[in-house]
Design a protein around this motif. Structure first.
Motif, short mmCIF file in Angstrom:
data_model
loop_
_atom_site.label_atom_id
_atom_site.label_comp_id
_atom_site.label_asym_id
_atom_site.label_seq_id
_atom_site.Cartn_x
_atom_site.Cartn_y
_atom_site.Cartn_z
N UNK A 1 0.89 -1.18 0.02
CA UNK A 1 0.08 0.00 0.03
C UNK A 1 1.02 1.16 -0.01
N UNK A 2 2.16 1.21 0.82
CA UNK A 2 2.91 2.55 0.69
C UNK A 2 3.58 2.65 -0.43
N UNK A 3 4.03 1.58 -1.11
CA UNK A 3 4.29 1.80 -2.54
C UNK A 3 3.23 2.32 -3.47
N UNK B 1 1.15 4.39 -2.47
CA UNK B 1 1.13 5.75 -1.87
C UNK B 1 2.07 6.69 -2.57
N UNK B 2 3.47 6.02 -2.92
CA UNK B 2 4.35 6.72 -3.37
C UNK B 2 3.94 7.13 -4.72
N UNK C 1 1.17 9.79 -4.66
CA UNK C 1 1.52 11.19 -4.32
C UNK C 1 1.99 11.87 -5.47
#
Lengths: 373, 116
Positions: B8-10, B12-13, B16
Motif C-alpha cells: 500500500x505504501x508503494x 502511496x508513493x 502522491x
C-alpha cells in the motif's frame, strides 16, 4: 583508567526498559484477527496518512532548515520574507513549483521521464515507513528490516539512472552515470557497516536492534568497532545522498544540474523532496543502529539524572538525535570542498572497503569472545 | 499484514506523484513548443541525441561491486545467527571473505581501481 571501569555494569540496571514495540501494522492485523474490518482499514489508512504527513512535514522543515543554516553559515540571514523569519518559505516554494509549467523535452523518453520521480519518491516513502520513531510510532516493523533498507534505498539509484537516461540530455546522462558509479560504490561500505551492527545485535529487525541497546548504545558498547562502523557509515551515506563533499552527480558548476537538469515544476520538486527526506532516513538509521534509537541517554549510577532523562518521551529523543545528524550533514556542505571523481573512487575502494572488511573480522571476534559490554 | 501495508505504501508513493502532477496540470500554464522543449545545452542549439554509445569507464567497478554485493547478501544471514554458530562459522566466513579480498587485491594491482 580501564575501559571496563569507565562503563560500569550499573549501566545495565540504569536502563530499566519495559518498552514494547507496537507498530501500526500490528494494530491493523490484530484488528483483522478480531474480524474488525473498519478497525483494520482505519489502521491501514492511519499508516498511510502518517507516512504521507511525515513526508510532507519533513520536506518542508528540512528544506527550510537547509536554507536557514546555509544562510547563517555564510553570515547571511537566509529566507526572511515569507512568514516569521521566513518560516513559510518552503510552503511558498512548493506552491510556486506546483504552479510552474511542467516542461518535458520533446526528445525525451516520456514514460521513463515520468517514472523516475515516481520511483524516487516511492523508495523514500518505503524506507520512511519502517523507521522506529518511537516504540508506538512505527508504521511497519519488518523482521528483515536492515536488508529491506539496503534493497529499497538502491531503488533510488535506479531512479537517478532512469532520470538521466530518459531526459536525452548530455548533462543529465553524465550526472546519472557519475551518480550510478558513486552510489553503488559507497553502498558497499554502507552495507558492511550495517553488517557489523547486525553481527553485534544479532537481529535484522530495527526495533530489536534498538532493544539490544537498552543496556547502552552500540557506539559505547562495542569498543572501537562501532565507532569505525559509524564513521564509515556516515561517510558512505553522505556519498549515497549525493551531498557535498560528494555532490559530483549534481555539481552545479560542472553539470548544470546533473540528472535533474531537464526536470521542472513538480517533477523536480519530487526529486528534491525525496533527496531531503532521504537525509532524515539516513540520520534516523544512524541513530537507530549506533545511538540507541528512541532510548534516552542514561549514565550508569546517576539515578537522578536518569530519571530526568526518562521523562523525555522516546519520540522526542529520536527526533532530537536525528536532528543532530541532519545538522551534521548540512554542516559538511559548508565545510568540505567537493572531491574529484578519482579521489572519490579511491577513497571508497582503497580505504573504506578494506577498513570495512577488517572491521567485520574485528566485530566477529568481539561477538565470538563476548568482549562487548 | 506487514507486507500488505508495504505494498500500500508503494501505492502511496505513486499516488502522491500522480496526484501532484494532475493538480499541477490543472493549475499550471501549459505552453509547449519551440526551443523551450529542446534539451538544455547552455543556451546553444541542441546537437544530436544523447543516446549514444557511452564509454562507461566504471564498468569494472560495477563488476567488482557485484561480487562484493552478493557476498554481503550471503553474510547477512550469517551475521544474524553468528552467536549460535560460534568459531566454525567464523573460520568458514573468514576463508570466504579472504578469497574475495585476494580478488580485490588482484584488481588493485592490475590497476582496475585507478580512475583514468
Amino acid at each position: 583508567m580501564d575501559m571496563l571501569d569507565f562503563f560500569p555494569s550499573s549501566i545495565l540496571q540504569a536502563a530499566d526498559t519495559s518498552w514494547q514495540t507496537v507498530t501500526i501494522a500490528q494494530r491493523a492485523s490484530s484488528a483483522f484477527r478480531d474480524h474488525d474490518l473498519s478497525g483494520t482499514i482505519g489502521y491501514l489508512l492511519l499508516g498511510l496518512l502518517f507516512t504521507a504527513g511525515l513526508l510532507t512535514v519533513l520536506g518542508l522543515v528540512l528544506i527550510y532548515a537547509e536554507r536557514k543554516l546555509a544562510g547563517h553559515f555564510q553570515c547571511r540571514l537566509g529566507p526572511m520574507r515569507v512568514g516569521w523569519h521566513g518560516i513559510l518559505q518552503s510552503a511558498a516554494d512548493g506552491l510556486k513549483l506546483l504552479l510552474k509549467e511542467d516542461i518535458v523535452p520533446e526528445n525525451a523518453d516520456k514514460l521513463l521521464h515520468l517514472g523516475a520521480p515516481v520511483l524516487s519518491l516511492m523508495a523514500t516513502v518505503l524506507t520512511l515507513a519502517i523507521l522506529p520513531l518511537s516504540p508506538t510510532l512505527q508504521v511497519v516493523d519488518l523482521n528483515i528490516g536492515v536488508i529491506y533498507v539496503t534493497a529499497v534505498t538502491s531503488l533510488g539509484v535506479l531512479a537517478i539512472l532512469i532520470a538521466g537516461w530518459s531526459s536525452n540530455n548530455k548533462w543529465s546522462l553524465l550526472g546519472a552515470m557519475r551518480a550510478g558509479a558513486q552510489i553503488i560504490s559507497y553502498e558497499l561500505s554502507a552495507t558492511l557497516s550495517l553488517l557489523v551492527m547486525v553481527l553485534l545485535s544479532g537481529s535484522l529487525q530495527l526495533s530489536e536492534i534498538i532493544q539490544s541497546q537498552s543496556d547502552g548504545w552500540w557506539i559505547w558498547k562495542s569498543h572501537l568497532v562501532g565507532v569505525i562502523a559509524f564513521v564509515t557509515f556516515l561517510i558512505s551515506t553522505t556519498a549515497e545522498l549525493n551531498r557535498t563533499p560528494f555532490d559530483l552527480p549534481e555539481g552545479e558548476s560542472e553539470l548544470t544540474g546533473g540528472f535533474h537538469t531537464e526536470y521542472s515544476g513538480l517533477r523536480f520538486a519530487f526529486f528534491f523532496l525525496a533527496e531531503f527526506v532521504n537525509m532524515f532516513v539516513a540520520s534516523a538509521l544512524i541513530v537507530t543502529l549506533f545511538f540507541g534509537g528512541w532510548m534516552p541517554f542514561y549514565i550508569g549510577g546517576w539515578d537522578g539524572f536518569n530519571s530526568i532523562m526518562g521523562l523525555i518521551p522516546p519520540g522526542i529523543w529520536f527526533a532530537g538525535k536525528s536532528a543532530f545528524f541532519i545538522f551534521l550533514l548540512m554542516w559538511f556542505r559548508w565545510t568540505f570542498p567537493r572531491l574529484r571523481i578519482d579521489q572519490l573512487m579511491s577513497l571508497e575502494w582503497k580505504i573504506l572497503l578494506p577498513v570495512g572488511f577488517i572491521n567485520i573480522f574485528l566485530a566477529a571476534l568481539i561477538v565470538l569472545f563476548e568482549w562487548h559490554f | 499484514m506487514d507486507y500488505f501495508l508495504v505494498l500500500l505504501l508503494a501505492g502511496l508513493g505513486v499516488t502522491l506523484v500522480g496526484g501532484g502532477l494532475i493538480a499541477s496540470r490543472l493549475f499550471a500554464p501549459r505552453n509547449p513548443g519551440g526551443v523551450k522543449n529542446e534539451a538544455y545545452e547552455c543556451g546553444e542549439e541542441t546537437i544530436g541525441s544523447s543516446w549514444v554509445h557511452f564509454n562507461v569507464g566504471y564498468y569494472l567497478f560495477a563488476l567488482i561491486f557485484l561480487i562484493f554485493d552478493v557476498e554481503a547478501a550471503f553474510l547477512f544471514p550469517w551475521a544474524v545467527v553468528f552467536r549460535d554458530l560460534g568459531g566454525v562459522a567464523f573460520l568458514e566466513v573468514g576463508i570466504f571473505i579472504l578469497v574475495l579480498i585476494v580478488g580485490l587485491i588482484y584488481a588493485w594491482r592490475k590497476g582496475v581501481l585507478e580512475w583514468v
